[in-house]
Design a protein around this motif. Sequence first.
Motif, short mmCIF file in Angstrom:
data_model
loop_
_atom_site.label_atom_id
_atom_site.label_comp_id
_atom_site.label_asym_id
_atom_site.label_seq_id
_atom_site.Cartn_x
_atom_site.Cartn_y
_atom_site.Cartn_z
N ARG A 91 1.01 -1.21 0.01
CA ARG A 91 -0.11 0.01 0.10
C ARG A 91 0.76 1.46 -0.10
O ARG A 91 1.94 1.03 0.44
N TYR A 95 -2.38 6.56 1.28
CA TYR A 95 -3.98 6.24 0.75
C TYR A 95 -4.35 5.00 1.53
O TYR A 95 -3.75 4.47 2.25
N ASP A 96 -5.80 4.75 1.52
CA ASP A 96 -6.21 3.81 2.19
C ASP A 96 -6.66 2.49 1.45
O ASP A 96 -7.11 1.50 2.15
N TRP A 97 -6.22 2.39 0.20
CA TRP A 97 -6.33 0.92 -0.30
C TRP A 97 -4.99 0.34 -0.40
O TRP A 97 -4.06 0.45 -0.08
#
Length: 170
Positions: A91, A95-97
């Motif tokens: 990751r 970011y959150d993905w």
Amino acid sequence: MTTAEELMAQTVANEARIDRMRDKYALEEGYISDDSTPWVPFVPNVFIKHLTFDVRSSSAANVLWVQAGGMLGRHRHRGPVSGYVLEGSWRYLEYDWVGRAGDFVRESPGRTHTLYSENGMKTFFWLNGPLEFLDDEDRVTEVVDVFWFIDHYESHCEKHGIKINERLYL
């Protein structure tokens, strides 16, 4: 009026002419076997397997291998990047993905991010243009472009007595 037969003959003649130009100017199709290019250390717990260098378009393709807990410092791309996760997951801290095996990642020029893999990963990347590594105050500390990748690869090969694979160069 031109007949269908005459049009077809014209098309075949045009294609034959274009094929001669291809044979004259285009590189042969390439094949890079997995064992023909080494894993080259990059930063701690991060390695690069260089697959191709295209100086004409300032692009390079490689597989990035980040071992468990490895991180690629904060950086910004100046051209588009495409990636395909082969193994593991990773990751960007910003970011959150999470990219997992089978996922496709596209990156737009100008984005800044820090790559991290908790459990390790291998991802194929196609990079276009340079990337800039940044310090905590957004100052550029290093620029990595196709010529940097070539030097990275060739320096490693020379140091370890590995034959340079000329098929990597477009």
